[in-house]
Design a protein around this motif. Structure first.
Motif, PDB file in Angstrom:
ATOM      1  N   GLU A  98       0.908   7.892  -0.590  1.00  0.00           N
ATOM      2  CA  GLU A  98       1.979   7.759   0.216  1.00  0.00           C
ATOM      3  C   GLU A  98       2.296   6.256   0.543  1.00  0.00           C
ATOM      4  OE1 GLU A  98       0.542   9.912   3.635  1.00  0.00           O
ATOM      5  OE2 GLU A  98       1.264  11.973   2.672  1.00  0.00           O
ATOM      6  N   LYS A  99       1.252   5.516   0.427  1.00  0.00           N
ATOM      7  CA  LYS A  99       1.666   4.054   0.876  1.00  0.00           C
ATOM      8  C   LYS A  99       1.670   2.709  -0.347  1.00  0.00           C
ATOM      9  CE  LYS A  99       0.299   4.707   5.357  1.00  0.00           C
ATOM     10  NZ  LYS A  99       0.866   4.413   6.515  1.00  0.00           N
ATOM     11  N   LYS A 100       1.118   3.444  -1.499  1.00  0.00           N
ATOM     12  CA  LYS A 100       1.195   2.540  -2.723  1.00  0.00           C
ATOM     13  C   LYS A 100       2.812   1.703  -2.732  1.00  0.00           C
ATOM     14  CE  LYS A 100       1.642   6.017  -5.952  1.00  0.00           C
ATOM     15  NZ  LYS A 100       1.012   6.800  -7.037  1.00  0.00           N
ATOM     16  N   LEU A 131       5.132   1.196  -0.686  1.00  0.00           N
ATOM     17  CA  LEU A 131       5.218   0.106   0.284  1.00  0.00           C
ATOM     18  C   LEU A 131       4.477  -1.132   0.233  1.00  0.00           C
ATOM     19  CD1 LEU A 131       5.576   2.558   3.370  1.00  0.00           C
ATOM     20  CD2 LEU A 131       7.228   1.676   2.097  1.00  0.00           C
ATOM     21  N   ILE A 132       3.138  -0.951  -0.310  1.00  0.00           N
ATOM     22  CA  ILE A 132       2.309  -2.182  -0.624  1.00  0.00           C
ATOM     23  C   ILE A 132       2.767  -2.761  -1.449  1.00  0.00           C
ATOM     24  CG2 ILE A 132      -0.122  -2.680  -1.130  1.00  0.00           C
ATOM     25  CD1 ILE A 132      -1.224  -0.218   0.433  1.00  0.00           C
ATOM     26  N   LEU A 178       2.056  -2.513   8.203  1.00  0.00           N
ATOM     27  CA  LEU A 178       1.522  -1.604   6.939  1.00  0.00           C
ATOM     28  C   LEU A 178       0.055  -1.684   6.959  1.00  0.00           C
ATOM     29  CD1 LEU A 178       2.146   0.368   4.845  1.00  0.00           C
ATOM     30  CD2 LEU A 178       3.020  -1.898   3.585  1.00  0.00           C
ATOM     31  N   THR A 227      -2.767   1.000   7.493  1.00  0.00           N
ATOM     32  CA  THR A 227      -3.216   1.719   6.537  1.00  0.00           C
ATOM     33  C   THR A 227      -4.874   1.666   6.568  1.00  0.00           C
ATOM     34  OG1 THR A 227      -1.443   1.271   5.127  1.00  0.00           O
ATOM     35  CG2 THR A 227      -3.349   1.575   3.941  1.00  0.00           C
TER      36      THR A 227
END
Length: 98
Positions: free
Chosen positions: A24-26, A28-29, A70, A74
């Motif tokens: 879900e976060k990759k 955005l990172i 972020l 995380t």
């Protein structure tokens, strides 16, 4: 180019949760200023161990990301899954496989 390697070890019961959160976060990172690459690896012999490799233009780019909301959000969630203390290395890439 600056490379950050992080080794993390998770309780087996949290691996699926971590993988879902990472998925879900990759994106955005990867959109963080100066992030050129983000990859996740799982150890072949110990499925509780994972490694992230991230490539950054500069150390300052990584520090800016590490000070972002972020990252803080995380990392706060990721820490709840650990079964051992994480380890991290900051290295300069010297040779390409191309």
């Amino acid at each position: 180019m600056f490379v950050r390697i992080v080794k993390m070890s998770f309780h087996s019961k949290f691996i699926a949760d971590f993988e879902k959160m990472f998925d879900e976060k990759k994106a955005l990172i990867r959109k963080s200023e100066g992030c050129l690459l983000l990859e996740l690896y799982q150890d072949k012999n110990n499925p509780e161990q994972f490694f992230t490799y991230s490539y950054w233009n500069t150390e300052n780019d990584l520090e800016n990301y590490r000070n972002s909301d972020l990252f803080k959000e995380t990392w706060k969630q990721t820490k709840t899954y650990f079964n051992d203390k994480p380890q991290a290395w900051s290295v300069d890439k010297k040779v390409s496989l191309q």
